[in-house]
Write a protein that holds these residues in place. Sequence first.
Motif, PDB file in Angstrom:
ATOM      1  N   THR A  69       0.835  -1.205   0.000  1.00 30.68           N
ATOM      2  CA  THR A  69       0.000   0.000   0.000  1.00 30.68           C
ATOM      3  C   THR A  69       0.866   1.249   0.000  1.00 30.68           C
ATOM      4  OG1 THR A  69      -1.731  -1.169   1.224  1.00 30.68           O
ATOM      5  CG2 THR A  69      -1.829   1.236   1.198  1.00 30.68           C
ATOM      6  N   GLY A  70       1.902   1.256   0.827  1.00 28.95           N
ATOM      7  CA  GLY A  70       2.803   2.405   0.865  1.00 28.95           C
ATOM      8  C   GLY A  70       3.544   2.607  -0.441  1.00 28.95           C
ATOM      9  N   GLU A  71       4.000   1.524  -1.034  1.00 30.29           N
ATOM     10  CA  GLU A  71       4.722   1.624  -2.304  1.00 30.29           C
ATOM     11  C   GLU A  71       3.813   2.141  -3.417  1.00 30.29           C
ATOM     12  OE1 GLU A  71       6.095  -2.321  -2.739  1.00 30.29           O
ATOM     13  OE2 GLU A  71       7.667  -2.146  -1.205  1.00 30.29           O
ATOM     14  N   ASP A 113      -4.786  13.034  -2.293  1.00 29.96           N
ATOM     15  CA  ASP A 113      -4.998  11.779  -1.569  1.00 29.96           C
ATOM     16  C   ASP A 113      -3.722  10.941  -1.526  1.00 29.96           C
ATOM     17  OD1 ASP A 113      -7.754  12.422  -1.272  1.00 29.96           O
ATOM     18  OD2 ASP A 113      -8.088  11.743  -3.324  1.00 29.96           O
ATOM     19  N   PHE A 114      -3.012  10.884  -2.645  1.00 29.74           N
ATOM     20  CA  PHE A 114      -1.765  10.114  -2.673  1.00 29.74           C
ATOM     21  C   PHE A 114      -0.711  10.754  -1.772  1.00 29.74           C
ATOM     22  CE2 PHE A 114      -3.533   8.500  -6.745  1.00 29.74           C
ATOM     23  CZ  PHE A 114      -3.444   7.152  -6.463  1.00 29.74           C
ATOM     24  N   ILE A 115      -0.635  12.074  -1.808  1.00 26.79           N
ATOM     25  CA  ILE A 115       0.317  12.754  -0.927  1.00 26.79           C
ATOM     26  C   ILE A 115      -0.057  12.521   0.531  1.00 26.79           C
ATOM     27  CG2 ILE A 115       1.232  14.994  -0.234  1.00 26.79           C
ATOM     28  CD1 ILE A 115       0.956  15.928  -3.097  1.00 26.79           C
ATOM     29  N   PHE A 116      -1.358  12.566   0.828  1.00 24.57           N
ATOM     30  CA  PHE A 116      -1.813  12.293   2.193  1.00 24.57           C
ATOM     31  C   PHE A 116      -1.397  10.902   2.643  1.00 24.57           C
ATOM     32  CE2 PHE A 116      -5.122  10.047   4.626  1.00 24.57           C
ATOM     33  CZ  PHE A 116      -4.897  10.637   5.864  1.00 24.57           C
ATOM     34  N   ALA A 184      -5.166   5.187   7.094  1.00 21.63           N
ATOM     35  CA  ALA A 184      -5.094   6.280   6.121  1.00 21.63           C
ATOM     36  C   ALA A 184      -6.143   6.094   5.034  1.00 21.63           C
ATOM     37  CB  ALA A 184      -3.698   6.347   5.506  1.00 21.63           C
ATOM     38  N   LEU A 185      -6.390   4.856   4.631  1.00 19.51           N
ATOM     39  CA  LEU A 185      -7.408   4.577   3.613  1.00 19.51           C
ATOM     40  C   LEU A 185      -8.800   4.930   4.119  1.00 19.51           C
ATOM     41  CD1 LEU A 185      -6.086   1.100   2.391  1.00 19.51           C
ATOM     42  CD2 LEU A 185      -5.714   3.340   1.329  1.00 19.51           C
ATOM     43  N   TYR A 186      -9.022   4.747   5.410  1.00 15.84           N
ATOM     44  CA  TYR A 186     -10.320   5.104   6.003  1.00 15.84           C
ATOM     45  C   TYR A 186     -10.569   6.601   5.885  1.00 15.84           C
ATOM     46  CZ  TYR A 186     -13.511   6.550   9.706  1.00 15.84           C
ATOM     47  OH  TYR A 186     -14.522   7.162  10.408  1.00 15.84           O
ATOM     48  N   PHE A 187      -9.555   7.412   6.134  1.00 13.54           N
ATOM     49  CA  PHE A 187      -9.749   8.861   6.065  1.00 13.54           C
ATOM     50  C   PHE A 187      -9.962   9.322   4.620  1.00 13.54           C
ATOM     51  CE2 PHE A 187      -7.770   8.673  10.280  1.00 13.54           C
ATOM     52  CZ  PHE A 187      -8.680   9.466  10.983  1.00 13.54           C
ATOM     53  N   ALA A 199     -17.110   0.184   7.595  1.00 11.60           N
ATOM     54  CA  ALA A 199     -16.693  -1.215   7.474  1.00 11.60           C
ATOM     55  C   ALA A 199     -15.188  -1.294   7.240  1.00 11.60           C
ATOM     56  CB  ALA A 199     -17.444  -1.892   6.336  1.00 11.60           C
ATOM     57  N   LEU A 200     -14.657  -0.361   6.466  1.00  9.17           N
ATOM     58  CA  LEU A 200     -13.214  -0.313   6.227  1.00  9.17           C
ATOM     59  C   LEU A 200     -12.479  -0.037   7.535  1.00  9.17           C
ATOM     60  CD1 LEU A 200     -10.785  -0.289   4.310  1.00  9.17           C
ATOM     61  CD2 LEU A 200     -11.253   2.139   3.892  1.00  9.17           C
ATOM     62  N   PHE A 201     -13.012   0.874   8.335  1.00  3.37           N
ATOM     63  CA  PHE A 201     -12.411   1.195   9.629  1.00  3.37           C
ATOM     64  C   PHE A 201     -12.346  -0.046  10.525  1.00  3.37           C
ATOM     65  CE2 PHE A 201     -13.191   2.215  14.112  1.00  3.37           C
ATOM     66  CZ  PHE A 201     -12.079   2.997  14.395  1.00  3.37           C
ATOM     67  N   ILE A 202     -13.442  -0.763  10.605  1.00  5.93           N
ATOM     68  CA  ILE A 202     -13.489  -1.975  11.438  1.00  5.93           C
ATOM     69  C   ILE A 202     -12.494  -3.013  10.932  1.00  5.93           C
ATOM     70  CG2 ILE A 202     -14.950  -3.904  12.163  1.00  5.93           C
ATOM     71  CD1 ILE A 202     -17.327  -1.970  12.088  1.00  5.93           C
ATOM     72  N   ALA A 203     -12.401  -3.154   9.614  1.00  5.89           N
ATOM     73  CA  ALA A 203     -11.489  -4.133   9.026  1.00  5.89           C
ATOM     74  C   ALA A 203     -10.037  -3.797   9.355  1.00  5.89           C
ATOM     75  CB  ALA A 203     -11.699  -4.200   7.522  1.00  5.89           C
TER      76      ALA A 203
END
Length: 278
Positions: A69-71, A113-116, A184-187, A199-203
């Motif tokens: 994900t980071g890459e 979003d990518f920079i975030f 970070a994906l949740y935000f 649901a993403l947050f819980i996962a």
Amino acid sequence: MSAPHFYLHNLGVPLLLAVVLFCAFDLTQLDVLISNQFYDPLTHTFVLEHDRLFEKLTHKLPRILPDTTGELAVIGMLLSFAWTLLPKGRFSAWLERVRVAPALRWLTAHRRDFIFLVVSFAITTGMVHYFKSHTSVWCPVETTLYGGIHEKREWFENFSLLHEAGEGRCWPGGHASSGFTLLALYFVARRYRWRHARALFIAVMTLGMIYGSTRVPQGWHFVSHTFWSGIIVWLSMLGTALAFYGRERLSQPALDAPRHAPETAAPGLSEGLSVSGR
């Protein structure tokens, strides 16, 4: 969602959990009582301490997800500048024909979003490493409780604000934090009001807990290390998300239907970083 309501949920709740965690674990022997269940005093080892298959399945392989994900975030961030920097003309026309141009425009539209993602990963990882070096907590197997040579001490007993506290690097849980950084994906999902954001947050929280809890029967972490990792990552990620997106955008209710980016998402990107690269 009003500002008080937003901060009560996103700041107040984790701070309250931190107080509960501190009282329930750091001021008691609960961590030790739990770890004792996985320790064999006759062989002086934890039940899964030397299990190579378990180590590979729960520690090495899971790193693929946050690392990838980071890459991808770094690659997306770099490519998000490509469309605005490429010379327009025959080359851009060729990119249109081979259908690369739409992908580059999509990346450009989501540049913030990518920079975030890149910045939030860096900040949260930096915060975890800061607390590791400035608290100098040793892992269970390294303490005298379980055959090691170092005294077990709580993080607040060693904490040093400006200087490294020692060589111990076990608090908070680093492996757990690698899972929690996917918050970070949740935000990003909250920014676009994705209906499955919760649901993403819980996962992600479940993933981080699994990452951390599997280290307990190996003797490499106490249970509380995982909980503290989640709180530190959440607060770091929240602050970064507020700086990038602002409270009002993050507190908007989820949409009933998914949005089709980049066209519908692009207007929101005009705040701050624009597609022109300013």
